[in-house]
Design a protein around this motif. Structure first.
Motif, PDB file in Angstrom:
ATOM      1  N   LEU A 168       9.681  13.684  -0.919  1.00 38.72           N
ATOM      2  CA  LEU A 168       9.260  12.659  -1.916  1.00 38.72           C
ATOM      3  C   LEU A 168      10.178  11.398  -1.862  1.00 38.72           C
ATOM      4  O   LEU A 168       9.959  10.212  -1.500  1.00 38.72           O
ATOM      5  N   LEU A 169      11.394  11.591  -1.875  1.00 40.75           N
ATOM      6  CA  LEU A 169      12.609  10.571  -1.866  1.00 40.75           C
ATOM      7  C   LEU A 169      12.596  10.027  -0.542  1.00 40.75           C
ATOM      8  O   LEU A 169      12.792   8.833  -0.411  1.00 40.75           O
ATOM      9  N   GLY A 170      12.466  10.874   0.115  1.00 41.05           N
ATOM     10  CA  GLY A 170      12.409  10.379   1.770  1.00 41.05           C
ATOM     11  C   GLY A 170      11.462   9.345   1.965  1.00 41.05           C
ATOM     12  O   GLY A 170      11.754   8.459   2.722  1.00 41.05           O
ATOM     13  N   THR A 171      10.039   9.255   1.693  1.00 39.00           N
ATOM     14  CA  THR A 171       9.217   8.658   2.099  1.00 39.00           C
ATOM     15  C   THR A 171       9.323   6.974   1.169  1.00 39.00           C
ATOM     16  O   THR A 171       8.719   6.366   1.550  1.00 39.00           O
ATOM     17  N   VAL A 172      10.273   7.144   0.139  1.00 40.37           N
ATOM     18  CA  VAL A 172      10.492   5.993  -0.505  1.00 40.37           C
ATOM     19  C   VAL A 172      11.014   5.039   0.447  1.00 40.37           C
ATOM     20  O   VAL A 172      10.915   3.539   0.244  1.00 40.37           O
ATOM     21  N   SER A 179       0.968  -1.130  -0.040  1.00 43.75           N
ATOM     22  CA  SER A 179      -0.049   0.101  -0.088  1.00 43.75           C
ATOM     23  C   SER A 179       0.790   1.328   0.299  1.00 43.75           C
ATOM     24  O   SER A 179       0.300   2.424   0.287  1.00 43.75           O
ATOM     25  N   GLN A 180       2.127   0.963  -0.290  1.00 45.82           N
ATOM     26  CA  GLN A 180       3.128   2.163  -0.323  1.00 45.82           C
ATOM     27  C   GLN A 180       3.027   3.309  -1.410  1.00 45.82           C
ATOM     28  O   GLN A 180       3.329   4.218  -1.589  1.00 45.82           O
ATOM     29  N   TRP A 181       2.187   2.762  -2.370  1.00 44.38           N
ATOM     30  CA  TRP A 181       2.081   3.592  -3.847  1.00 44.38           C
ATOM     31  C   TRP A 181       0.785   3.979  -4.100  1.00 44.38           C
ATOM     32  O   TRP A 181      -0.214   3.000  -3.751  1.00 44.38           O
ATOM     33  N   ARG A 182       0.522   4.882  -4.732  1.00 47.11           N
ATOM     34  CA  ARG A 182      -0.995   5.123  -5.226  1.00 47.11           C
ATOM     35  C   ARG A 182      -0.618   5.635  -6.951  1.00 47.11           C
ATOM     36  O   ARG A 182       0.294   6.152  -7.281  1.00 47.11           O
ATOM     37  N   ARG A 194      12.494   3.579   4.321  1.00 51.10           N
ATOM     38  CA  ARG A 194      12.062   3.536   5.598  1.00 51.10           C
ATOM     39  C   ARG A 194      13.273   4.025   6.498  1.00 51.10           C
ATOM     40  O   ARG A 194      14.475   4.199   6.201  1.00 51.10           O
ATOM     41  N   GLN A 195      13.038   4.133   7.774  1.00 57.04           N
ATOM     42  CA  GLN A 195      14.077   4.625   8.736  1.00 57.04           C
ATOM     43  C   GLN A 195      15.094   3.685   8.802  1.00 57.04           C
ATOM     44  O   GLN A 195      15.060   2.554   8.828  1.00 57.04           O
ATOM     45  N   GLY A 196      16.165   4.270   8.548  1.00 58.38           N
ATOM     46  CA  GLY A 196      17.549   3.588   8.609  1.00 58.38           C
ATOM     47  C   GLY A 196      17.887   2.766   7.058  1.00 58.38           C
ATOM     48  O   GLY A 196      19.047   2.320   7.038  1.00 58.38           O
ATOM     49  N   GLU A 197      16.952   3.033   6.345  1.00 55.51           N
ATOM     50  CA  GLU A 197      17.218   2.415   4.907  1.00 55.51           C
ATOM     51  C   GLU A 197      18.120   3.390   3.992  1.00 55.51           C
ATOM     52  O   GLU A 197      18.075   4.593   4.322  1.00 55.51           O
ATOM     53  N   ARG A 198      18.815   2.598   3.011  1.00 55.28           N
ATOM     54  CA  ARG A 198      19.561   3.476   2.111  1.00 55.28           C
ATOM     55  C   ARG A 198      18.813   3.437   0.767  1.00 55.28           C
ATOM     56  O   ARG A 198      18.330   2.495   0.352  1.00 55.28           O
ATOM     57  N   GLY A 199      19.144   4.520  -0.153  1.00 50.66           N
ATOM     58  CA  GLY A 199      19.045   4.215  -1.423  1.00 50.66           C
ATOM     59  C   GLY A 199      20.160   4.690  -2.281  1.00 50.66           C
ATOM     60  O   GLY A 199      21.294   5.276  -1.927  1.00 50.66           O
ATOM     61  N   PHE A 200      20.014   4.370  -3.696  1.00 45.71           N
ATOM     62  CA  PHE A 200      21.171   4.731  -4.528  1.00 45.71           C
ATOM     63  C   PHE A 200      20.417   5.532  -5.844  1.00 45.71           C
ATOM     64  O   PHE A 200      19.417   5.307  -6.209  1.00 45.71           O
ATOM     65  N   VAL A 201      21.342   6.708  -6.005  1.00 43.80           N
ATOM     66  CA  VAL A 201      21.006   7.353  -7.264  1.00 43.80           C
ATOM     67  C   VAL A 201      21.786   7.185  -8.357  1.00 43.80           C
ATOM     68  O   VAL A 201      22.929   7.222  -8.315  1.00 43.80           O
ATOM     69  N   ILE A 202      21.320   6.411  -9.394  1.00 46.18           N
ATOM     70  CA  ILE A 202      22.135   6.025 -10.615  1.00 46.18           C
ATOM     71  C   ILE A 202      22.068   7.178 -11.578  1.00 46.18           C
ATOM     72  O   ILE A 202      20.997   7.287 -12.370  1.00 46.18           O
ATOM     73  N   ASP A 203      23.210   7.857 -11.723  1.00 48.52           N
ATOM     74  CA  ASP A 203      23.255   9.002 -12.823  1.00 48.52           C
ATOM     75  C   ASP A 203      23.706   8.591 -13.919  1.00 48.52           C
ATOM     76  O   ASP A 203      25.005   8.116 -13.864  1.00 48.52           O
ATOM     77  N   THR A 204      23.243   8.625 -15.328  1.00 50.08           N
ATOM     78  CA  THR A 204      23.805   8.274 -16.355  1.00 50.08           C
ATOM     79  C   THR A 204      24.700   9.061 -17.049  1.00 50.08           C
ATOM     80  O   THR A 204      25.006   8.975 -18.124  1.00 50.08           O
ATOM     81  N   VAL A 228       0.460   8.553 -13.296  1.00 54.72           N
ATOM     82  CA  VAL A 228       1.832   7.921 -12.771  1.00 54.72           C
ATOM     83  C   VAL A 228       1.500   7.507 -11.595  1.00 54.72           C
ATOM     84  O   VAL A 228       0.547   7.663 -10.867  1.00 54.72           O
ATOM     85  N   ILE A 229       2.557   6.482 -11.143  1.00 53.85           N
ATOM     86  CA  ILE A 229       2.861   5.793  -9.875  1.00 53.85           C
ATOM     87  C   ILE A 229       3.499   6.623  -8.960  1.00 53.85           C
ATOM     88  O   ILE A 229       4.504   6.971  -9.318  1.00 53.85           O
ATOM     89  N   VAL A 230       3.014   7.130  -7.789  1.00 57.33           N
ATOM     90  CA  VAL A 230       3.746   7.851  -6.788  1.00 57.33           C
ATOM     91  C   VAL A 230       3.527   7.180  -5.175  1.00 57.33           C
ATOM     92  O   VAL A 230       2.630   6.627  -5.038  1.00 57.33           O
ATOM     93  N   PRO A 231       4.594   7.686  -4.327  1.00 60.69           N
ATOM     94  CA  PRO A 231       4.517   7.309  -3.211  1.00 60.69           C
ATOM     95  C   PRO A 231       2.910   7.972  -2.459  1.00 60.69           C
ATOM     96  O   PRO A 231       2.763   8.854  -3.024  1.00 60.69           O
ATOM     97  N   ALA A 232       2.529   6.895  -1.868  1.00 63.86           N
ATOM     98  CA  ALA A 232       1.177   7.121  -1.444  1.00 63.86           C
ATOM     99  C   ALA A 232       1.165   8.199  -0.518  1.00 63.86           C
ATOM    100  O   ALA A 232       0.056   9.093  -0.264  1.00 63.86           O
ATOM    101  N   ALA A 233       2.247   8.535   0.416  1.00 62.36           N
ATOM    102  CA  ALA A 233       2.242   9.710   1.235  1.00 62.36           C
ATOM    103  C   ALA A 233       2.491  10.982   0.828  1.00 62.36           C
ATOM    104  O   ALA A 233       2.446  11.901   1.480  1.00 62.36           O
ATOM    105  N   VAL A 234       2.577  11.420  -0.667  1.00 69.26           N
ATOM    106  CA  VAL A 234       2.816  12.443  -1.201  1.00 69.26           C
ATOM    107  C   VAL A 234       1.558  12.812  -1.923  1.00 69.26           C
ATOM    108  O   VAL A 234       1.076  12.022  -2.770  1.00 69.26           O
ATOM    109  N   ASP A 235       1.240  13.910  -1.810  1.00 71.29           N
ATOM    110  CA  ASP A 235      -0.244  14.398  -2.439  1.00 71.29           C
ATOM    111  C   ASP A 235       0.046  15.316  -3.702  1.00 71.29           C
ATOM    112  O   ASP A 235       1.492  15.451  -4.101  1.00 71.29           O
TER     113      ASP A 235
END
Length: 574
Positions: free
Chosen positions: A245-249, A166-169, A251-261, A187-194
């Protein structure tokens, strides 16, 4: 060019048609607003009246002409009138270099006739108006206009995701294309972002392409997102809504990667002109990785050099290997697959979400996200799933097909925005199919058909640059969908891989230089015969399914019916 000019036809008799690997044929050439047709004349091997050439003029990439065997003469004066100087015994040759890489030669009797025909082909092949192209006139009897356009709705894809999380809308913030002109209406976006937040983020991203969900990995709940570059500029401007927006993707303590082409240097230079990257201080959970992929002129020039080398059959082995290396096409294939593997590794092995973007987010970004899904997701490797992937990640996602595929490898015109990004994607898919011959339900023939239709087609699927343009041109109301044609039962079986066995595992391709091979089925398609390979595949098909009649293609009919050509061209000019 006015419509009244486009519908005119011209007919020339005793035209000699030749193509590498096929016997020359003499016949009558007919030029319409959209086609070159050549029917055989009596005296040849073919039945008189047989259609030997059926070519969309849109498929012509370059026209080269030469004249020979001519002399000047002056007829005698009549009634004291001045004498005209005329041509005697002249003829001309027109070489047509097509977007699907075949090369045709037409020997035309009469120099003036030759020059007129060449000028007509050049003018008709360069018509740029979308609504004057053949898909708006093509009306096959066995298809309806509305068929195929709604086979792969984003709502259906979202339902699959919503059944797992239910994380996406699904947002219709772009319903009128004002938030982002190159995104689809939904488009599909994080559910927590209006939606108000999305509009603010869009103003912070180039072209309004805010981060959207590309793929949800059900194995561990990670996500693959895509966007364009942030507009940080030289003053390192921030956007709290973008950070949210990117923060809501994550969870607490998780990390993410930005792949710049882009390379780190190119991204730094972009900041000086208003673009940039996500600053580490503002996005502390996201780590940036630069994986530069070529686009634009360097990629187009690489494609051109490769085709030139493939067409030069007189060079030595050393010279061939040197030219193959210098064009760097296989290096581009390796780089694309490597970056896609990196994105897939982030999701599957690192259990981390990833955001992919370059500058505009319409080229290399889509290349990476689409390939990553093929590697990760078994459903994308089916015939239906692959079509859905193309619709979602290339067509609706806003890859500018009209600009990128305006010219192929042989055009003499000055390059504008042409670049074979979609061809590079198809080549990478072929590499996957070669390394995993049982894991993809579709065959090489489908990839060749997609290449042909991206550059010149009777269908409207690849027209325009984005969904907004397709709506303005009423493409879905006035043209047929390629998917409707491909999914007819009689056609569908032609594109199936007889060796297919569903594989639920992630397929990790080798990107070692020894593993990347030249796609001979495309680049040598019109240079050497595929007869023995076709016969081998027909034999395999018979072994797998003895009750199924093998799909055969008459070699002598290759120029009149390509895999994407209807059996008989039909136009409706009303």
């Amino acid at each position: 060019m006015e419509f009244s000019e486009l519908i005119k036809t011209a007919t020339v008799e005793n035209v000699l048609l030749s193509c590498a690997g096929l016997p020359a044929v003499k016949g009558t050439l007919c030029i319409t607003s959209h086609h070159l047709l050549l029917s055989s004349c009596p005296g040849g091997d073919a039945q008189p009246g047989t259609l030997e050439l059926w070519l969309l003029i849109r498929n012509v990439d370059a026209v080269e002409k030469s004249v020979q065997n001519f002399s000047w003469y002056q007829p005698p004066r009549t009634n004291g009138s001045p004498r005209d100087t005329r041509l005697a015994g002249s003829s001309g040759t027109i070489t047509l270099r097509c977007k699907d890489l075949k090369v045709l030669q037409l020997e035309i009797p009469g120099m003036e006739e030759c020059l007129n025909i060449a000028s007509s082909i050049e003018a008709l092949s360069s018509v740029d108006s979308v609504m004057m192209m053949y898909p708006f006139f093509y009306r096959p009897e066995n298809l309806k206009l509305e068929e195929g356009w709604h086979l792969f709705p984003l709502q259906q894809y979202f339902q699959q995701i919503s059944s797992q999380t239910s994380q996406w809308r699904l947002s219709d913030v772009n319903q009128d294309f004002t938030t982002c002109p190159t995104y689809p209406p939904a488009v599909i976006v994080p559910a927590a972002v209006d939606d108000d937040t999305l509009r603010k983020v869009a103003r912070y991203r180039q072209g309004g392409r805010f981060p959207v969900l590309s793929y949800y990995h059900p194995k561990n709940g990670t996500a693959l997102l895509r966007s364009s570059q942030p507009l940080t500029g030289p003053n390192r401007k921030r956007c709290q809504e973008d950070e949210l927006l990117l923060g809501t993707v994550l969870r607490q303590g998780e990390r993410g990667f930005v792949i710049d082409t882009r390379s780190a240097q190119a991204a730094k230079q972009a900041r000086m002109t208003g673009g940039g990257t996500e600053p580490k201080s503002s996005y502390p959970q996201w780590r940036r990785l630069h994986r530069p992929l070529e686009r634009g002129r360097p990629l187009q020039e690489s494609f051109t050099k490769l085709v030139e080398a493939c067409n030069d059959t007189s060079i030595s082995m050393d010279r061939w290997l040197s030219r193959l290396e210098s064009c760097r096409w296989l290096s581009h294939v390796k780089a694309a697959l490597s970056t896609a593997c990196l994105a897939a590794q982030c999701l599957d092995r690192e259990e981390a979400s990833a955001l992919v973007h370059g500058a505009e987010g319409t080229d290399t970004t889509l290349l990476v996200t689409a390939l990553a899904q093929l590697i990760l997701e078994p459903s994308c490797r089916t015939l239906t799933g692959f079509q859905g992937l193309l619709e979602r990640e290339w067509i609706q996602a806003g890859h500018p097909f009209h600009l990128r595929c305006a010219r192929s490898a042989c055009s003499h015109a000055r390059l504008k925005q042409e670049a074979p990004l979609f061809l590079l994607f198809l080549d990478c898919v072929w590499q996957l199919s070669r390394q995993f011959p049982f894991s993809l339900e579709f065959s090489e023939r489908l990839l060749l058909t997609l290449f042909d239709n991206a550059y010149a087609s009777a269908y409207g699927t690849f027209l325009c640059n984005n969904e907004k343009e397709r709506c303005l041109c009423k493409v879905k109301e006035n043209t047929h969908s390629l998917w409707a044609w491909l999914n007819q039962p009689g056609e569908k079986k032609k594109y199936l891989n007889p060796l297919y066995s569903p594989n639920t595992l992630v397929i990790w391709p080798s990107v070692e230089p020894q593993s990347i091979q030249l796609w001979q089925g495309l680049f040598f398609r019109w240079i050497r015969s595929s007869q023995y390979l076709d016969e081998a595949w027909a034999e395999i098909q018979q072994l797998v399914d003895p009750n199924e009649s093998p799909v055969k293609e008459s070699r002598g009919n290759r120029l009149s019916r390509t895999p994407s050509s209807p059996a008989a061209p039909m136009e409706n000019k009303n």
